[in-house]
Design an enzyme around this catalytic site. Structure first.
Site, short mmCIF file in Angstrom:
data_model
loop_
_atom_site.label_atom_id
_atom_site.label_comp_id
_atom_site.label_asym_id
_atom_site.label_seq_id
_atom_site.Cartn_x
_atom_site.Cartn_y
_atom_site.Cartn_z
N HIS A 154 0.83 -1.22 0.00
CA HIS A 154 0.00 0.00 0.00
C HIS A 154 0.85 1.25 0.00
CE1 HIS A 154 0.79 0.62 4.28
NE2 HIS A 154 0.21 -0.52 4.63
N CYS A 162 2.41 -4.90 6.84
CA CYS A 162 2.26 -4.68 5.40
C CYS A 162 3.54 -4.07 4.82
CB CYS A 162 1.08 -3.75 5.13
SG CYS A 162 -0.52 -4.38 5.71
#
Length: 244
Positions: A154, A162
Site C-alpha cells: 500500500h 504490510c
C-alpha cells in the site's frame, strides 16, 4: 527508480532520499476517482519505461520483496512471452516486524512466502491511498496453522505487517498491476523473502528455527533467477517446493 512526475491536483516534488519520500501527499477522493487520477498521473512515465524494455502496459507483471534489504522489485514480461525483466525496484518505506514468517493475527509480521494479488484484492478506497491484498494466509500458511488477514502492499509510510511503499510508488505499482489484470492476468504473483537468499547468507542463520523454511524459499528464489519465470509451486508435508 522512475523519476516522479507532477500530480494533477497536488504538486509532488521529486524526492531523492527515503526519509523525504515517506512524507506522503494524499488525494482525498472517492476510491474509483482516486484510482483513475493515480493511473492518469502514473501512465506517461510508466509507459515510457515499458517502451524502453520492449513492453507495453497490460503485459504480465511479477513482484518480489526482500525484507532485510527493504526493496521491492517489479518485473514485466514483454509481450506476454519469454523471460520477465525488471521494470524497477523501490525502497520499502516501512515494514513492521523482524525476519521470519508471519504466524498469527496481531504479531505485526510481514509474511514470507508465495502470494498473489487478484483483481478482487485491489482496494482503491484504502486508508493508505491505494492498496492490494497479497492473499495471506495462503494454502501453505493455513496448512501449518498460521493466522492473520489483510496483508497489503500500500501507500503511505506506515506498516502493521504490510509493505508500505509511499503514495507515488504505489501509483506506479497499481497502474501496472491493474493493467495486467484488465489484460487477463488473473493473479500477479508476489514472492516475499526474508533477505536475498544464498548458501553464504544462510550460514549466519544455522541456528534459526526458520532455516529449513528459508532453504525452501531459496529454491523458489533461485528458480526465478534461473528461468526468468515465476516457478510453479508445490506444497508437500508442510514444505514449499518447486514443481517440475
Amino acid at each position: 527508480m522512475i523519476t516522479r512526475r507532477k500530480t494533477i491536483f497536488v504538486p509532488v516534488l521529486a524526492l531523492p532520499a527515503l526519509a523525504a519520500a515517506c512524507s506522503d501527499q494524499r488525494l482525498e477522493l472517492p476510491g474509483p476517482q482516486r484510482a483513475a487520477v493515480a493511473v492518469e498521473r502514473a501512465t506517461p512515465m510508466v509507459t515510457a519505461r515499458l517502451r524502453a524494455l520492449g513492453a507495453s502496459l497490460g503485459d504480465p507483471v511479477f513482484i518480489r520483496a526482500f525484507k532485510q534489504e527493504k526493496r521491492l522489485h517489479l518485473y514485466v514480461q514483454p509481450g506476454g512471452a519469454g523471460r520477465f525483466v525488471e521494470f524497477a525496484n523501490w525502497p520499502i518505506c516501512a515494514a513492521s516486524g523482524v525476519l521470519g514468517p508471519k504466524k498469527a493475527e496481531g504479531d505485526k509480521q510481514v509474511p514470507e512466502g508465495v502470494y498473489g494479488v487478484t483483481p478482487e484484492a485491489m482496494n482503491n478506497a484504502s486508508s493508505y491511498h491505494l492498496s492490494m491484498n497479497v492473499g495471506y494466509p495462503n494454502a501453505f500458511d493455513q496448512a501449518v496453522g498460521r493466522t492473520g488477514s489483510f496483508i497489503m502492499i500500500h501507500g503511505r509510510c506506515e506498516s502493521v505487517g504490510c509493505l508500505a511503499m509511499t503514495d507515488p510508488v504505489i501509483e506506479d505499482i497499481w497502474t501496472l498491476v491493474s493493467a495486467a489484470h484488465r489484460a487477463g492476468q488473473t493473479k500477479v504473483d508476489v514472492h516475499i523473502f526474508p533477505f536475498v537468499l544464498s548458501a553464504k547468507a544462510l550460514e549466519s542463520h544455522t541456528q534459526s528455527e526458520h532455516l529449513a523454511f528459508w532453504t525452501d524459499l531459496m529454491a523458489i528464489q533461485n528458480a526465478f533467477d534461473t528461468i526468468g519465470l515465476p516457478p510453479t509451486i508445490a506444497i508437500h508435508a508442510g514444505r514449499y517446493g518447486v514443481a517440475g
